[in-house]
Scaffold this motif. Structure first.
Motif, PDB file in Angstrom:
ATOM      1  N   VAL A   1       0.869  -1.172   0.000  1.00  0.00           N
ATOM      2  CA  VAL A   1       0.000   0.000   0.000  1.00  0.00           C
ATOM      3  C   VAL A   1       0.909   1.226   0.000  1.00  0.00           C
ATOM      4  CG1 VAL A   1      -1.930  -1.133   1.129  1.00  0.00           C
ATOM      5  CG2 VAL A   1      -0.186   0.005   2.528  1.00  0.00           C
TER       6      VAL A   1
ATOM      7  N   ALA B   1       0.098  -0.168  -6.343  1.00  0.00           N
ATOM      8  CA  ALA B   1      -0.366  -0.342  -4.961  1.00  0.00           C
ATOM      9  C   ALA B   1      -1.747  -0.967  -4.912  1.00  0.00           C
ATOM     10  CB  ALA B   1      -0.383   1.010  -4.250  1.00  0.00           C
TER      11      ALA B   1
ATOM     12  N   ALA C   1      -3.755  -0.294  -2.440  1.00  0.00           N
ATOM     13  CA  ALA C   1      -4.589   0.795  -1.949  1.00  0.00           C
ATOM     14  C   ALA C   1      -3.685   1.959  -1.573  1.00  0.00           C
ATOM     15  CB  ALA C   1      -5.419   0.357  -0.741  1.00  0.00           C
TER      16      ALA C   1
ATOM     17  N   LEU D   1      -8.150  -3.729   1.318  1.00  0.00           N
ATOM     18  CA  LEU D   1      -7.142  -4.777   1.428  1.00  0.00           C
ATOM     19  C   LEU D   1      -7.751  -6.174   1.250  1.00  0.00           C
ATOM     20  CD1 LEU D   1      -5.029  -3.498   4.453  1.00  0.00           C
ATOM     21  CD2 LEU D   1      -4.786  -2.973   2.019  1.00  0.00           C
TER      22      LEU D   1
END
Length: 347
Positions: free
Chosen positions: A182, A258, A260, A339
């Motif tokens: 992330v 990524a 998030a 996630l």
């Protein structure tokens, strides 16, 4: 008849450049064969290199706040022979309109700004009594000047990068390309009032890594954000501080890869939205109705306290409640589903 050649004079901020990208989408729709070049400062150029509508980014090595008459004349001479038919001058400053004027570009489109009559000859007017989101402010330049803009659905900012470059970039920074990560953007160029507290970012990182063992947390930002990221690493040692250690081109790649992103209201927040990444954005003294992350995958957290939006760089009341009391539990409630979502992984 030759296709039109257009020059877009970029804003000087990363976030503003992203919010201006829909203007290029509209210009491409109106003139499918047009060549669109962008004149941009070096620190914003990577945004435009990631915009598919742009043929070439011409970097303007000009200092912020200085006239630099000789340098602007030299740049104008470089551009004069390119045969541009029109220039779209996005910043409101007099200096930003000088180069297209000196380059002899016949149609110079922009807002009235500061003392720009003659420099800009297709003059748009902004109504301070009817403020618009920044994206609408820029996209209005695609059409003829009007006093009142009709309601319209705008395209969302859209950027694209080459994910094939990620493995080498990850190897250079000690990041495992086969493990998810992330990206956190804990800085904000505007000032400390826009920053979610470092201890909140650290707690969010710890919770994410506890619930997702092996998850990597990358802290991204400019050299000015290094100290803030250091504070986060002091509390969450497994986070990797890349603030100031990467270029903006690198940051775009890391964000694109990524699972998030968590970010303050900043340039990297707008980049994440334009790259289509799942995003939680923290707003305090600024107004998400004016500069929203324009993406269906972006979620805004804003307490909308009576004192907000104050638009101040430092909290004038000294308590910073607009972001300090925006707690980690509230952020985690939005971040945790990102996630868990397999579709959130980079394509």
């Amino acid at each position: 008849m030759n296709p039109p050649r257009l020059l877009v004079v970029s804003p000087n901020w990363i976030g503003d450049a992203v919010m201006a990208q829909p203007l290029l989408q509209l210009l491409r729709r109106q003139m499918p064969q047009a060549r669109i070049d962008v004149l941009a400062p070096p620190w914003v150029a990577p945004v435009w290199r990631a915009a598919e509508e742009v043929a070439e980014v011409v970097e303007a090595h000009l200092g912020h706040g200085r006239l630099q008459w000789r340098e602007r004349r030299a740049l104008a001479r470089r551009l004069r022979g390119r045969g541009y038919d029109a220039a779209y001058v996005l910043p409101n400053s007099l200096k930003s309109a000088l180069v297209p004027f000196l380059a002899g570009i016949p149609r110079r489109i922009g807002y009235r700004g500061e003392w720009r009559y003659g420099l800009v000859n297709v003059v748009h007017h902004d109504d301070p009594k009817a403020p618009r989101p920044m994206a609408e402010f820029y996209t209005a330049l695609a059409d003829a000047p009007v006093r009142r803009l009709p309601a319209q659905r705008l395209p969302e900012p859209r950027l694209k990068v080459d994910l094939a470059k990620l493995p080498a970039l990850c190897a250079a920074h000690g990041i495992a390309v086969d493990r998810p990560w992330v990206a956190f953007a804990p800085g904000a160029e505007f000032g400390p009032a826009k920053r979610w507290p470092p201890e909140h970012f650290a707690a969010l990182a710890q919770r994410a890594q506890r619930e997702r063992p092996g998850l990597q947390v990358l802290l991204l930002g400019s050299p000015k954000d290094r100290a803030t990221a250091d504070e986060i690493v002091a509390l969450a040692p497994q986070a990797l501080n890349l603030a100031g250690a990467t270029t903006l081109d690198d940051a775009l790649l890391f964000i694109a890869g990524a699972q998030a992103v968590a970010s303050n209201d900043s340039g990297l927040m707008h980049v994440a939205a334009a790259l289509g990444r799942p995003l939680v954005a923290f707003y305090g003294p600024t107004d998400p109705r004016h500069t929203p992350p324009a993406s269906p995958r972006a979620q805004v957290l804003w307490l909308h306290l009576p004192c907000a939006p104050c638009q101040q760089r430092v909290c004038p009341l000294g308590h910073h409640d607009c972001l300090r009391t925006l707690g980690v539990d509230m952020a985690w409630e939005r971040f945790w589903p990102l996630l868990q979502d397999p579709a959130a992984r980079a394509a």
